[in-house]
Write a protein that holds these residues in place. Sequence first.
Motif, mmCIF file in Angstrom:
data_model
loop_
_atom_site.group_PDB
_atom_site.id
_atom_site.type_symbol
_atom_site.label_atom_id
_atom_site.label_comp_id
_atom_site.label_asym_id
_atom_site.label_seq_id
_atom_site.Cartn_x
_atom_site.Cartn_y
_atom_site.Cartn_z
ATOM 1 N N PRO A 133 0.820 -1.221 0.000
ATOM 2 C CA PRO A 133 0.000 0.000 0.000
ATOM 3 C C PRO A 133 0.851 1.266 0.000
ATOM 4 O O PRO A 133 1.869 1.352 0.694
ATOM 5 N N CYS A 134 0.427 2.264 -0.800
ATOM 6 C CA CYS A 134 1.110 3.558 -0.785
ATOM 7 C C CYS A 134 0.124 4.667 -0.405
ATOM 8 O O CYS A 134 0.377 5.847 -0.654
ATOM 9 N N VAL A 135 -1.009 4.259 0.176
ATOM 10 C CA VAL A 135 -1.986 5.201 0.726
ATOM 11 C C VAL A 135 -2.294 4.771 2.154
ATOM 12 O O VAL A 135 -2.023 3.634 2.550
ATOM 13 N N GLN A 165 -5.661 6.502 -9.734
ATOM 14 C CA GLN A 165 -4.487 6.754 -8.886
ATOM 15 C C GLN A 165 -3.906 5.446 -8.379
ATOM 16 O O GLN A 165 -4.631 4.515 -8.012
ATOM 17 N N ARG A 166 -2.585 5.373 -8.341
ATOM 18 C CA ARG A 166 -1.923 4.197 -7.790
ATOM 19 C C ARG A 166 -2.127 4.165 -6.284
ATOM 20 O O ARG A 166 -1.865 5.143 -5.584
ATOM 21 N N ILE A 167 -2.613 3.031 -5.786
ATOM 22 C CA ILE A 167 -2.850 2.900 -4.350
ATOM 23 C C ILE A 167 -1.954 1.842 -3.706
ATOM 24 O O ILE A 167 -1.879 1.736 -2.483
ATOM 25 N N ALA A 168 -1.280 1.037 -4.554
ATOM 26 C CA ALA A 168 -0.338 0.041 -4.041
ATOM 27 C C ALA A 168 0.785 -0.144 -5.047
ATOM 28 O O ALA A 168 0.548 -0.240 -6.256
ATOM 29 N N GLU A 169 2.014 -0.184 -4.540
ATOM 30 C CA GLU A 169 3.205 -0.330 -5.384
ATOM 31 C C GLU A 169 3.566 -1.808 -5.532
ATOM 32 O O GLU A 169 3.373 -2.599 -4.613
ATOM 33 N N ALA A 211 2.915 -6.350 -9.336
ATOM 34 C CA ALA A 211 2.199 -5.369 -10.162
ATOM 35 C C ALA A 211 1.566 -4.287 -9.297
ATOM 36 O O ALA A 211 1.099 -4.557 -8.188
ATOM 37 N N HIS A 212 1.556 -3.065 -9.834
ATOM 38 C CA HIS A 212 0.887 -1.952 -9.166
ATOM 39 C C HIS A 212 -0.626 -2.170 -9.184
ATOM 40 O O HIS A 212 -1.167 -2.874 -10.042
ATOM 41 N N SER A 236 -6.231 -6.190 1.943
ATOM 42 C CA SER A 236 -6.879 -5.400 0.905
ATOM 43 C C SER A 236 -7.011 -3.936 1.314
ATOM 44 O O SER A 236 -7.057 -3.615 2.504
ATOM 45 N N ILE A 237 -7.087 -3.074 0.296
ATOM 46 C CA ILE A 237 -7.365 -1.652 0.525
ATOM 47 C C ILE A 237 -8.853 -1.418 0.284
ATOM 48 O O ILE A 237 -9.378 -1.776 -0.779
#
Length: 458
Positions: free
Chosen positions: A61-63, A73-77, A84-85, A110-111
Amino acid sequence: MNMSEILGRMKFTGFGAKTFKGGIHPADMKADTEGKEIVELEPSQEMVFPLQQHIGAPAVPCVEVGDRVLMGQRIAEAGGFVSAHIHSSVSGTVKAVEPRMHHSGVKINSIIIENDGLDELCPEMQTKDWKKMSAKEIVDVIRDAGIVGMGGATFPTHVKMSPPPDKKIEYIIVNGAECEPYLTSDHRAMLETPYEIIEGLKVVMAVFGLEKGYIAIETNKPDAIAVMEECAANEKDCTIEVVRVKTKYPQGSEKHLIKAVTGRLVPPGKLPMDVGCIVDNIDTCAAIGRAFLYGVPVIKRIVTVSGDCIENPANFRVRVGTNVEDVIRNCGGFKKTAAKVIMGGPMMGVAMVSTDVPIVKSSAGILAFSEDMLYERPRQNCLRCGKCVEGCPMNLLPNIIKEAVVAGDIEKVEKLNVMDCIQCGSCTYVCPAEQNPLQFVRTGRAKLAAKAKQEVKK
């Protein structure tokens, strides 16, 4: 009937179509949805994005909880090279990062995003001109878009497009076979968005400096063949050949598609790149096209919803993260009690323990079946009929593998090349004694994997 009419009919009946040795011919069961146009589906109020939607390391996660995110928007790197993003398919607020049920029957971190219904777009989604990019830059865009094998394998596409320098790629093949019964998502994509598919194929060809690409389509899709041939004919800067392949299962397996299209055989334990080939699914290719045409990452996919329990079978374009129950509700729900609901196709899909799970990148289909469709016959002793051997597309001996597994002879299981099995289920489908050879093959593979882990520890 004159000769030109006869030849015209032969073109779409499978006469002269390319194929491979082995395989089976289950009823395709596509009539309920093959004529249904793709319908754009509204997302759920609560969107769930599992961090494991691909082969390889889970995304990170990047949020954080409380963050407002935008659509695209990317929410996981990616958690590593083979990863995979993940991007948000809606705008809204991150309400949790926690384990949620996945269609595989386990909980996956999970997000969770509360959809605000505004669909506010991420400004980073911009058109990209691949013709002005280097091969590495093109692959970086594909990685940034979070594209994976969307036919079900979910192998990160940027990894597939980064073979070692000594592997010369000569063939790019788009897999339009769609050999699984019931599924028609790829069929509809070819009819409705052929330009995106062609664009994606051209992008992949550019990475390897190829001037010719191939699109393989089963002969039970004559309308798709006609549309793709027309689009291919309009291309002036490259050559795209539409290859008719025989309607047979598992014609869509990449190793068998390679044999049918190129005549090359992928040796045991080897990969398509070892024979100079790369195979991409129709939806994967379309996703690549969209990444450059519109700057859109993987936030939607086409899903076929069918089976005898579905009130109104349909093809939907569904946002990743949407709840399966909402998808089924938009088909009018169940018209009778569903004894089994499958994510994917009936041959290689996964039976779900709950429909309260999200659509993910690999969700090509949702199939619901009543008790009437789940016939079971008593298991008998093996008849030695050899049908499982005839049907195996990998030229294995499923009956002998089964005996070795039952006897606990793991060395023999290994010698029988059990790891080459693609788990297509052809052997179980044709077995008149209901032996379910695939079950034993999977057991043998699991025991071999456990043995390999133990040896590594030593």
